[in-house]
Motif scaffolding. Sequence first.
Motif, PDB file in Angstrom:
ATOM      1  N   VAL A 128       0.843  -1.194   0.000  1.00 44.90           N
ATOM      2  CA  VAL A 128       0.000   0.000   0.000  1.00 44.90           C
ATOM      3  C   VAL A 128       0.881   1.248   0.000  1.00 44.90           C
ATOM      4  N   GLY A 129       0.832   2.006  -1.092  1.00 43.78           N
ATOM      5  CA  GLY A 129       1.661   3.186  -1.229  1.00 43.78           C
ATOM      6  C   GLY A 129       1.057   4.402  -0.566  1.00 43.78           C
ATOM      7  N   PRO A 130       1.808   5.512  -0.585  1.00 40.82           N
ATOM      8  CA  PRO A 130       3.045   5.732  -1.329  1.00 40.82           C
ATOM      9  C   PRO A 130       4.253   5.045  -0.695  1.00 40.82           C
ATOM     10  N   MET A 131       5.275   4.833  -1.524  1.00 36.59           N
ATOM     11  CA  MET A 131       6.501   4.180  -1.044  1.00 36.59           C
ATOM     12  C   MET A 131       7.664   4.585  -1.937  1.00 36.59           C
ATOM     13  N   TYR A 171       2.837   0.384   6.263  1.00 33.77           N
ATOM     14  CA  TYR A 171       3.701  -0.685   6.769  1.00 33.77           C
ATOM     15  C   TYR A 171       4.821  -0.099   7.636  1.00 33.77           C
ATOM     16  N   LEU A 172       5.431   0.988   7.189  1.00 32.10           N
ATOM     17  CA  LEU A 172       6.543   1.575   7.942  1.00 32.10           C
ATOM     18  C   LEU A 172       6.125   1.979   9.349  1.00 32.10           C
ATOM     19  N   HIS A 173       4.922   2.560   9.479  1.00 31.90           N
ATOM     20  CA  HIS A 173       4.491   3.023  10.799  1.00 31.90           C
ATOM     21  C   HIS A 173       4.041   1.866  11.693  1.00 31.90           C
TER      22      HIS A 173
END
Length: 407
Positions: free
Chosen positions: A54-57, A66-68
């Motif tokens: 799931v973007g943005p990336m 995902y990062l958070h």
Amino acid sequence: MTGQPAPAAGPLAGVRILDLSSVVMGPYATQVLGDLGADVIKVEPPAGDNLRAVGPMRNPGMGHLYLHLNRNKRSVVLDLKTPEGLEACLKLAESCDALLYNIRPQAMARLGLSYEAVAARNPRIVYLGAYGFGEAGPYAGRPAYDDLIQGQTGIAALYARQSGELPRYAPLTLADRAVGLHVGIALVSAVLHARAAGRGQQVEIPMFEGMAHLVLGDHLGGATFEPPLGPTGYARLLAPHRRPYATADGYICLLIYNDKHWRNFFGLIGRPELSQDPRFCSHGARAAHIGEVYAFVADVVATRPSQDWLEDLARADIPASQLYTVDGLLEDEHLAATGFIRRLDHPSEGPIRTTAPLGRYEGTPTSLRRPAPTLGQHSREVLEEAGYAAERINAMAARGITRDGND
């Protein structure tokens, strides 16, 4: 927060969680627990958690959500549909306080990861299922996504009831995150019990019931009583004018709540006699006429600019604030002063912004020890901790059973 993690810190240091969950609800729970110091081992299939896409990336598999949701975790790739991948997962469970999953128990059993199978390897483990619906009811096994649960627990209809417009969903993953907090509380509670009793247990936290718990807590209303004393709903929350108030040049958020606030407000607008008005004279009277009360305030607030209101309301000690966009929230001076918005260098993604762990713990400070991992970044590290020799890990990687994200 760099590629080299800081030593374990936080009140949950020493708690180890095997996280088989994906997307939002389970990962949010374990993100909070990881922030508090738990060692979270995120087990992913060879294709990775779906949320990675799931973007943005900047780079494939490292989307913003995902990062958070996956900081302070270690990523291990295991193909649980293979005997060797299953055995590795059971081996990891031997050293964990809890195992979290978000598929149906029957699917876990088909994988060979039933509670009985896991508890046979570690009787002290907490085996927590966080999925859509409780297994004792007729909805067991139905698909459950945030939008569906918001609709099924009345949230979308409450928006329509309050606004007179069409039903709609809250513009955030409200159900996932609200019930995810229940998941985290349940996991820690059960781990505490297991450590005292010497034996773990199965725990079920269903998303539908979790959100129904939240909604009915506010909106059971007259249906609280038998027979009912009136309709469901909390009238103040459902009043049509319960929204940011339009001013002459924008909007402000304003809550005139107790008797003192109202006296001060009537003095501010030059109408002190309204303190004796039967609609406004007491908390009960205002509650009984809440629609009129909010409509009156809306008409008054619309006559002056926002900044004038905010300055005068602050002097009158009446709760009010500016209306932010999300972009404005990122620039808030209070969040900046408390260090809540962090700017970090992620080893693969470069400069990013994220939020700090919530709260302060004087004796056990929390930290952002690990950035969100690349897929399989810690497979070798974690499997070696479990006693796997390098040659065996290499063979598993060659066959696609695991993935060494550092290669």
